[in-house]
Design a protein around this motif. Structure first.
Motif, PDB file in Angstrom:
ATOM      1  N   ALA A  13       0.685  -1.278   0.001  1.00  0.00           N
ATOM      2  CA  ALA A  13      -0.006  -0.018   0.080  1.00  0.00           C
ATOM      3  C   ALA A  13       0.894   1.420  -0.095  1.00  0.00           C
ATOM      4  CB  ALA A  13      -0.888  -0.166   1.234  1.00  0.00           C
ATOM      5  N   SER A  14       2.075   1.242   0.743  1.00  0.00           N
ATOM      6  CA  SER A  14       2.857   2.408   0.971  1.00  0.00           C
ATOM      7  C   SER A  14       3.421   2.730  -0.552  1.00  0.00           C
ATOM      8  CB  SER A  14       3.833   2.253   2.000  1.00  0.00           C
ATOM      9  OG  SER A  14       3.336   2.193   3.178  1.00  0.00           O
ATOM     10  N   ILE A  15       3.981   1.383  -1.235  1.00  0.00           N
ATOM     11  CA  ILE A  15       4.529   1.679  -2.639  1.00  0.00           C
ATOM     12  C   ILE A  15       3.352   2.164  -3.500  1.00  0.00           C
ATOM     13  CG2 ILE A  15       5.411   0.372  -4.560  1.00  0.00           C
ATOM     14  CD1 ILE A  15       6.723  -1.762  -2.440  1.00  0.00           C
ATOM     15  N   ARG A  16       2.193   1.943  -3.456  1.00  0.00           N
ATOM     16  CA  ARG A  16       1.259   2.481  -4.164  1.00  0.00           C
ATOM     17  C   ARG A  16       1.092   3.909  -4.040  1.00  0.00           C
ATOM     18  NH1 ARG A  16      -1.688  -2.587  -3.378  1.00  0.00           N
ATOM     19  NH2 ARG A  16      -2.808  -1.576  -1.638  1.00  0.00           N
ATOM     20  N   GLU A  17       1.047   4.353  -2.638  1.00  0.00           N
ATOM     21  CA  GLU A  17       0.666   5.584  -2.445  1.00  0.00           C
ATOM     22  C   GLU A  17       2.203   6.644  -2.800  1.00  0.00           C
ATOM     23  OE1 GLU A  17       0.403   6.034   1.939  1.00  0.00           O
ATOM     24  OE2 GLU A  17      -1.899   4.957   1.710  1.00  0.00           O
ATOM     25  N   ILE A  18       3.195   6.057  -2.712  1.00  0.00           N
ATOM     26  CA  ILE A  18       4.514   6.739  -3.091  1.00  0.00           C
ATOM     27  C   ILE A  18       4.264   6.744  -4.901  1.00  0.00           C
ATOM     28  CG2 ILE A  18       7.173   6.231  -3.610  1.00  0.00           C
ATOM     29  CD1 ILE A  18       6.970   5.149  -0.813  1.00  0.00           C
ATOM     30  N   GLY A  19       3.873   5.623  -5.527  1.00  0.00           N
ATOM     31  CA  GLY A  19       3.663   5.907  -6.947  1.00  0.00           C
ATOM     32  C   GLY A  19       2.625   6.912  -7.125  1.00  0.00           C
ATOM     33  N   GLU A  20       1.536   6.763  -6.502  1.00  0.00           N
ATOM     34  CA  GLU A  20       0.642   8.010  -6.989  1.00  0.00           C
ATOM     35  C   GLU A  20       1.007   9.164  -6.574  1.00  0.00           C
ATOM     36  OE1 GLU A  20      -3.142   9.249  -8.365  1.00  0.00           O
ATOM     37  OE2 GLU A  20      -2.206   7.117  -8.119  1.00  0.00           O
ATOM     38  N   THR A  21       1.897   9.416  -5.612  1.00  0.00           N
ATOM     39  CA  THR A  21       2.497  10.743  -5.214  1.00  0.00           C
ATOM     40  C   THR A  21       3.370  11.152  -6.334  1.00  0.00           C
ATOM     41  OG1 THR A  21       2.208  10.484  -3.100  1.00  0.00           O
ATOM     42  CG2 THR A  21       3.790  12.268  -3.603  1.00  0.00           C
ATOM     43  N   ALA A  22       4.251  10.167  -6.682  1.00  0.00           N
ATOM     44  CA  ALA A  22       5.188  10.484  -7.892  1.00  0.00           C
ATOM     45  C   ALA A  22       4.342  10.815  -9.167  1.00  0.00           C
ATOM     46  CB  ALA A  22       6.101   9.474  -8.066  1.00  0.00           C
ATOM     47  N   ARG A  23       3.201  10.243  -9.357  1.00  0.00           N
ATOM     48  CA  ARG A  23       2.643  10.515 -10.478  1.00  0.00           C
ATOM     49  C   ARG A  23       1.873  12.053 -10.557  1.00  0.00           C
ATOM     50  NH1 ARG A  23       1.071   5.019 -10.229  1.00  0.00           N
ATOM     51  NH2 ARG A  23      -0.716   5.485  -9.090  1.00  0.00           N
ATOM     52  N   ARG A  24       1.316  12.259  -9.473  1.00  0.00           N
ATOM     53  CA  ARG A  24       0.852  13.683  -9.097  1.00  0.00           C
ATOM     54  C   ARG A  24       1.987  14.530  -9.493  1.00  0.00           C
ATOM     55  NH1 ARG A  24      -2.922  12.773  -3.796  1.00  0.00           N
ATOM     56  NH2 ARG A  24      -4.543  11.390  -4.942  1.00  0.00           N
ATOM     57  N   LEU A  25       3.220  14.368  -8.652  1.00  0.00           N
ATOM     58  CA  LEU A  25       4.549  15.410  -8.971  1.00  0.00           C
ATOM     59  C   LEU A  25       4.706  15.713 -10.320  1.00  0.00           C
ATOM     60  CD1 LEU A  25       6.397  14.512  -5.844  1.00  0.00           C
ATOM     61  CD2 LEU A  25       5.209  16.477  -6.141  1.00  0.00           C
ATOM     62  N   ASN A  26       4.902  14.402 -11.032  1.00  0.00           N
ATOM     63  CA  ASN A  26       5.235  14.619 -12.379  1.00  0.00           C
ATOM     64  C   ASN A  26       4.183  14.758 -13.555  1.00  0.00           C
ATOM     65  OD1 ASN A  26       7.906  13.937 -11.970  1.00  0.00           O
ATOM     66  ND2 ASN A  26       7.474  11.521 -11.967  1.00  0.00           N
ATOM     67  N   ALA A  27       2.940  14.972 -12.843  1.00  0.00           N
ATOM     68  CA  ALA A  27       1.643  15.403 -14.000  1.00  0.00           C
ATOM     69  C   ALA A  27       1.793  16.898 -14.473  1.00  0.00           C
ATOM     70  CB  ALA A  27       0.491  15.348 -13.040  1.00  0.00           C
ATOM     71  N   LYS A  28       1.329  17.008 -15.501  1.00  0.00           N
ATOM     72  CA  LYS A  28       1.313  18.029 -16.162  1.00  0.00           C
ATOM     73  C   LYS A  28       0.572  19.245 -15.275  1.00  0.00           C
ATOM     74  CE  LYS A  28       0.249  20.665 -20.597  1.00  0.00           C
ATOM     75  NZ  LYS A  28      -0.309  20.485 -21.852  1.00  0.00           N
ATOM     76  N   ASP A  29       1.188  20.556 -15.213  1.00  0.00           N
ATOM     77  CA  ASP A  29       0.728  21.744 -14.162  1.00  0.00           C
ATOM     78  C   ASP A  29       0.854  21.355 -12.903  1.00  0.00           C
ATOM     79  OD1 ASP A  29       0.279  23.158 -16.546  1.00  0.00           O
ATOM     80  OD2 ASP A  29      -1.942  22.505 -16.942  1.00  0.00           O
TER      81      ASP A  29
END
Length: 325
Positions: A230-246
């Motif tokens: 679950a932590s890895i999924r949250e980290i992945g989601e955070t990384a996707r949000r940080l790398n998302a456009k805008d």
């Protein structure tokens, strides 16, 4: 007279029967097709091959052997003449082998080819073309048999060398050592079994409790694995949000670029103006410092201005006010 008549009738019957048999034999052995001569010249043995032996092309009778002799063109070679029916697909790749009929030992000529397209071998009755003879199965077995016998002889000699008296003693000693090693391994296994029973037997180890603790440890490990997943999924989601456009990283990059442009503008425009203002301020400060120094030296200049100052009492050139008048 009757005996002579019966003898004459019997003779006529035998003669008629012989004539019928001759005619039947001639009819059965008649040759309706046209045949062309071919030759085989070889140094291989043709044991079992006789005149009138059949010639077969892939198992089909296509002719017979007409003569067997020696080749006058090649000393020591055997010349076999064949009569092959017209229309048989003889090509330049066709070769002959000797095959044998069952257990009779009678040989016949077997014709075959490589199965590839090849130009035909035209017949020539004046100078019959020759077909090469390859070693048959019996010849191959003979050659291979000699090689096998040589190998068997070598193996036999090596086995005899291996089983001589000194080697027999060594083998006996090796067998004894193996027997002793097996006995020692058996004793070691028994001691190990006794030790394990004493250390890990039911009296020393509570197997059910150990199983329960193992299950609990596995359950805890499973929960930890799920939490880590679950932590890895949250980290992945955070990384996707940080790398998302805008996203934050994109806005941070935009702010950094704007800050860089502002710094460039400050260096190009504002900083030279600040330098000029600083220089003017320094110049004014220097002038003010000189003015202050002048006032400190001649305070009267604030009242009488900056003209000539009369010497005071005790100074050279001083004169009282009445005398000077």
């Amino acid at each position: 007279m009757e005996n002579k008549a019966h003898a004459l009738a019997a003779g006529l019957f035998v003669a008629a029967l012989a004539a019928i048999l001759l005619v039947l034999a001639a009819w059965l052995t008649r040759d309706d097709g046209r045949r062309h001569p071919y030759e085989i010249s070889t140094r291989e043995s043709v044991t079992g091959l006789q005149a009138q032996a059949p010639v077969r092309y892939r198992g089909v009778d296509v002719g017979k052997v007409t003569a067997i002799g020696f080749d006058p063109k090649a000393q020591g070679s055997v010349l076999v003449r064949l009569a092959i029916e017209e229309g048989t697909p003889i090509t330049r790749d066709t070769f002959a082998t000797l095959s044998f009929q069952g257990v009779t030992g009678l040989a016949f000529v077997q014709l075959d080819d490589n199965g590839q397209p090849a130009p035909p071998l035209p017949p020539n009755d004046a100078a019959p073309p020759r077909i090469p003879l390859r070693p048959g199965l019996l010849s191959k077995i003979t050659v291979k048999g000699e090689a096998i016998l040589d190998q068997v002889e070598q193996i036999t000699s090596r086995v005899n060398s291996l089983l001589d008296a000194p080697n027999q003693q060594r083998l006996t000693g090796a067998v004894d050592n193996i027997s002793k090693a097996a006995a020692e391994i058996s004793a070691l296994s028994s001691n190990l079994n006794t030790t394990l029973t004493a250390q890990l037997g039911p009296q020393r180890v509570d197997i059910p409790a150990l199983v329960l603790r193992t299950d609990a440890a596995l359950a805890s490990l499973r929960n930890t694995s799920e939490e880590a997943r679950a932590s890895i999924r949250e980290i992945g989601e955070t990384a996707r949000r940080l790398n998302a456009k805008d996203g934050p990283l994109d806005r941070l990059a935009t702010g950094t670029e704007a800050l860089s442009q502002a710094a460039n503008s400050f260096n190009a425009t504002t900083l030279p103006r600040v330098n000029r203002v600083t220089e003017d301020t320094a110049r004014a400060v220097r002038q003010l410092s000189r003015t202050v120094n002048t006032i400190n030296d001649n305070p009267q200049s604030l009242i009488f201005g900056g003209g000539r100052i009369d010497p005071g009492p005790g100074e050279a050139g001083f004169s009282p006010l009445g005398q000077s008048r």
